[in-house]
Design a protein around this motif. Structure first.
Motif, mmCIF file in Angstrom:
data_model
loop_
_atom_site.group_PDB
_atom_site.id
_atom_site.type_symbol
_atom_site.label_atom_id
_atom_site.label_comp_id
_atom_site.label_asym_id
_atom_site.label_seq_id
_atom_site.Cartn_x
_atom_site.Cartn_y
_atom_site.Cartn_z
ATOM 1 N N SER A 197 0.823 -1.210 0.000
ATOM 2 C CA SER A 197 0.000 0.000 0.000
ATOM 3 C C SER A 197 0.856 1.258 0.000
ATOM 4 O O SER A 197 0.398 2.326 -0.393
ATOM 5 C CB SER A 197 -0.932 0.006 1.213
ATOM 6 O OG SER A 197 -1.583 -1.225 1.337
ATOM 7 N N ALA A 235 1.200 2.494 -7.223
ATOM 8 C CA ALA A 235 0.693 1.334 -7.969
ATOM 9 C C ALA A 235 1.303 1.258 -9.369
ATOM 10 O O ALA A 235 1.564 0.168 -9.879
ATOM 11 C CB ALA A 235 -0.829 1.389 -8.045
ATOM 12 N N GLN A 247 -0.760 -4.886 -9.438
ATOM 13 C CA GLN A 247 -1.714 -3.775 -9.625
ATOM 14 C C GLN A 247 -3.135 -4.322 -9.582
ATOM 15 O O GLN A 247 -4.019 -3.752 -8.951
ATOM 16 C CB GLN A 247 -1.487 -3.106 -10.977
ATOM 17 C CG GLN A 247 -0.250 -2.248 -11.026
ATOM 18 C CD GLN A 247 -0.208 -1.394 -12.294
ATOM 19 O OE1 GLN A 247 -1.225 -1.044 -12.872
ATOM 20 N NE2 GLN A 247 0.990 -1.065 -12.728
ATOM 21 N N LEU A 276 -4.108 -5.298 -6.019
ATOM 22 C CA LEU A 276 -4.434 -4.133 -5.176
ATOM 23 C C LEU A 276 -5.762 -3.501 -5.603
ATOM 24 O O LEU A 276 -6.526 -3.022 -4.757
ATOM 25 C CB LEU A 276 -3.316 -3.086 -5.241
ATOM 26 C CG LEU A 276 -2.037 -3.455 -4.493
ATOM 27 C CD1 LEU A 276 -1.001 -2.355 -4.647
ATOM 28 C CD2 LEU A 276 -2.302 -3.719 -3.015
ATOM 29 N N LYS A 324 -4.740 5.927 -0.192
ATOM 30 C CA LYS A 324 -3.398 5.482 -0.596
ATOM 31 C C LYS A 324 -2.485 5.490 0.620
ATOM 32 O O LYS A 324 -2.644 6.297 1.525
ATOM 33 C CB LYS A 324 -2.860 6.436 -1.652
ATOM 34 C CG LYS A 324 -3.138 5.927 -3.039
ATOM 35 C CD LYS A 324 -2.218 6.548 -4.033
ATOM 36 C CE LYS A 324 -2.165 5.610 -5.229
ATOM 37 N NZ LYS A 324 -1.621 6.155 -6.373
#
Ligand code: SAM
Length: 293
Positions: free
Chosen positions: A69, A73, A81, A84, A98
């Protein structure tokens, strides 16, 4: 038996490897229109709070998804990617800003369900009295009775029950807690039986890498029996720290039989990044081996 609760481990380094791989291969398998039957032999509770007591007590997610995190990304390989992005869908709006660890973490049942189409079917096995109740309640909220079945039964009994599936396309995830020694033997038998009954299925086994003879032998046994069946396999491992440190899981692996042809390349791009991001000491490393491609 049944002292294992996945809530303590949700979102840890092993889940990052397992779930990012699972997403990549399920995405590939759902490209063909024909229905896919997915079996999760050891499903867990399905959804976890990373800000809840269990996860906070262990702090494992901070060394797993928490580390991803923090990273932009765009700098990550596609497989991470995608991972997430999917976890982000369970943490809409401000809940998953974020550079914070997400508050909600989906286990394999919810990850799989999110990726399946109307024609696909998901069979979830969970034996723990509390976790199976939690799983049933979590799945009930999806209103997906036609698609998802929760079975409070022994997941090792799934082969004769569901294979081969009517559409002759299946993905099986076998992710036991390996609390008892016999789990290792039962995993090998499950794969052997599965390959006898339905040789073209995609079988995925997660395994811990710990200093225990049964754990050491399992990947070799899986390779041998897959080679004997004449089927291709892929084996990815991720070590995050020295196994000499007695606390916590140092490493884990994913053994995949009949992997989608795109998976090896995706793992090749992803594993070095996982070592860099999740590694905790100089022993951090990965391996990627395959046969029959
Ligand atoms: N697959 C889940 C995920 O990725 O989110 C995590 C599963 S956890 C590692 C293993 C689960 O298997 C535990 O919830 C445990 O209660 C359950 N379990 C243990 N023995 C079982 C059995 N024989 N059949 C079905 N579930 C079992």
């Amino acid at each position: 038996m049944f002292s294992y609760r996945h809530a303590f481990h949700a979102g840890n380094h092993a889940d990052v490897l397992k779930h990012s791989t699972l997403i990549a291969l399920t995405r590939h398998l759902t490209q063909k229109d024909t229905a896919l039957t997915v079996i999760d032999t050891h499903a867990g509770a399905g959804l976890y709070r990373l800000d809840g007591d269990y996860a906070q007590t262990s702090g494992e997610a901070a060394f797993g998804i928490g580390r991803l995190s923090d990273v932009s990304a765009d700098s990550l390989p596609e497989m991470l990617q995608d991972y997430l992005m999917l976890i982000g869908e369970f943490n809409p709006g401000a809940a998953y800003a974020k550079s914070t660890t997400p508050k909600v973490y989906p286990g394999s049942p919810f990850i799989l369900q999110r990726l399946l189409r109307e024609q696909d079917r998901l069979k979830l096995f969970e034996l723990h009295p509390t976790d199976s109740k939690a799983l049933e309640a979590n799945i009930a909220q999806l209103d997906a009775d036609r698609q998802v079945a929760v079975l409070r039964e022994d997941g090792f009994g799934c082969i004769t029950k569901f294979l081969p599936p009517p559409s002759r396309r299946a993905l099986l995830l076998c992710d036991p807690s390996y609390e008892i020694k016999t789990d290792y033997t039962r995993v090998a038998s499950l794969l052997a039986d599965g390959l006898k009954r339905f040789a073209t299925g995609c079988y995925v086994v997660w395994h811990p890498i710990i200093p225990r003879p049964e754990a050491h032998d399992l990947p070799r046994r899986l390779r041998t029996l897959t080679n004997q069946a004449g089927k291709p396999w892929l084996h990815a491992t991720l070590t995050v720290k020295s196994g000499k440190d007695a606390t916590g899981l140092p490493a884990s692996g994913m053994f995949i039989v009949n992997p989608p042809h795109t998976l090896q390349g995706a793992l090749k791009a992803t594993l070095p990044q996982l070592v860099e991001l999740l590694g905790q000491d100089r022993n951090a490393a990965y391996t990627l081996e395959s046969a029959g491609h």
